[in-house]
Design a protein around this motif. Sequence first.
Motif, mmCIF file in Angstrom:
data_model
loop_
_atom_site.group_PDB
_atom_site.id
_atom_site.type_symbol
_atom_site.label_atom_id
_atom_site.label_comp_id
_atom_site.label_asym_id
_atom_site.label_seq_id
_atom_site.Cartn_x
_atom_site.Cartn_y
_atom_site.Cartn_z
ATOM 1 N N ASN A 23 0.831 -1.215 0.000
ATOM 2 C CA ASN A 23 0.000 0.000 0.000
ATOM 3 C C ASN A 23 0.862 1.261 0.000
ATOM 4 O O ASN A 23 0.549 2.239 -0.690
ATOM 5 N N GLU A 24 1.938 1.263 0.778
ATOM 6 C CA GLU A 24 2.824 2.436 0.821
ATOM 7 C C GLU A 24 3.538 2.635 -0.510
ATOM 8 O O GLU A 24 3.721 3.765 -0.965
ATOM 9 N N ILE A 25 3.931 1.535 -1.137
ATOM 10 C CA ILE A 25 4.584 1.633 -2.447
ATOM 11 C C ILE A 25 3.599 2.177 -3.470
ATOM 12 O O ILE A 25 3.952 3.037 -4.298
ATOM 13 N N GLN A 52 8.455 -2.998 -9.349
ATOM 14 C CA GLN A 52 8.970 -4.348 -9.097
ATOM 15 C C GLN A 52 8.750 -4.722 -7.628
ATOM 16 O O GLN A 52 8.295 -5.823 -7.320
ATOM 17 N N CYS A 53 9.060 -3.801 -6.726
ATOM 18 C CA CYS A 53 8.893 -4.073 -5.296
ATOM 19 C C CYS A 53 7.431 -4.272 -4.921
ATOM 20 O O CYS A 53 7.115 -5.121 -4.081
ATOM 21 N N GLU A 54 6.549 -3.507 -5.538
ATOM 22 C CA GLU A 54 5.128 -3.666 -5.237
ATOM 23 C C GLU A 54 4.680 -5.084 -5.559
ATOM 24 O O GLU A 54 4.010 -5.740 -4.758
ATOM 25 N N PRO A 66 13.267 4.365 -1.093
ATOM 26 C CA PRO A 66 12.646 5.385 -0.244
ATOM 27 C C PRO A 66 12.504 4.860 1.190
ATOM 28 O O PRO A 66 12.436 3.650 1.410
ATOM 29 N N GLU A 67 12.431 5.771 2.138
ATOM 30 C CA GLU A 67 12.400 5.397 3.560
ATOM 31 C C GLU A 67 11.331 4.361 3.881
ATOM 32 O O GLU A 67 11.631 3.364 4.549
ATOM 33 N N PRO A 68 10.083 4.513 3.415
ATOM 34 C CA PRO A 68 9.084 3.494 3.775
ATOM 35 C C PRO A 68 9.450 2.101 3.260
ATOM 36 O O PRO A 68 9.211 1.108 3.930
ATOM 37 N N VAL A 69 10.037 2.031 2.078
ATOM 38 C CA VAL A 69 10.414 0.742 1.492
ATOM 39 C C VAL A 69 11.579 0.141 2.281
ATOM 40 O O VAL A 69 11.573 -1.058 2.592
ATOM 41 N N ALA A 70 12.554 0.962 2.637
ATOM 42 C CA ALA A 70 13.688 0.467 3.422
ATOM 43 C C ALA A 70 13.219 -0.019 4.792
ATOM 44 O O ALA A 70 13.637 -1.094 5.261
ATOM 45 N N ARG A 71 12.341 0.736 5.432
ATOM 46 C CA ARG A 71 11.839 0.370 6.772
ATOM 47 C C ARG A 71 11.030 -0.921 6.713
ATOM 48 O O ARG A 71 11.239 -1.833 7.510
ATOM 49 N N ARG A 72 10.118 -1.001 5.762
ATOM 50 C CA ARG A 72 9.301 -2.214 5.617
ATOM 51 C C ARG A 72 10.150 -3.416 5.237
ATOM 52 O O ARG A 72 9.913 -4.540 5.680
ATOM 53 N N GLY A 73 11.173 -3.182 4.417
ATOM 54 C CA GLY A 73 12.053 -4.275 4.017
ATOM 55 C C GLY A 73 12.844 -4.828 5.189
ATOM 56 O O GLY A 73 12.950 -6.045 5.357
#
Length: 196
Positions: A86-88, A116-118, A169-176
């Motif tokens: 959802n954030e992506i 790709q990440c989504e 991006p920060e949300p992707v790094a944090r969620r990852g």
Amino acid sequence: MSRPWPWRALLTVALASLAALHGLTGVVDATVQETCSAAASADRRVDYAFCVSELDKHRDSPGADAWGLAKVAANVGVNNAGAAANEIDALLSATTPPAAAAAPAPDARAAAALRQCEKLYYDMELAFAGAYDETNARNYTAGRQMAADADSLVRRCAAGFAEAGIPPPEPVARRGAYAVQIAIVCTAITNLLISP
């Protein structure tokens, strides 16, 4: 001399029958702390503090044994992966007028990596759901593999940004980072069930 109340005897029999039906007799509940400690001892990648903190928050954790906590970890993974997708999606939609003021639109390289990440996070959501289902069915080897697959998917997301030469991006790094940790916890607890 008074006789015991008949409803007490019936209640005792009913509770004993219910416990037997649910397989609760003879099972000693493991606490979150005990299970996380055992998982951290068996797998040095497990962050004990993370394991306790994240599993302890879940409504199904109190009184859960290792089997229940493996399912909790998988469920937490499902929720994190869904939130990440959802954030992506929100980052990819940053070009719409309301969001444009809040965040800059991603460039073409970032947008490709985000797309790709989504997809990978949707796949990860399914992998954690599969880990939950397989563990619930006591097919621990398959459950462990699906949790490990989730870990692999988040690493592929990070690799997409590395190949593009940009940081996520920060949300992707944090969620990852969270997804990797919960996948490790899920895998380690499931390993405890395979080889107690």
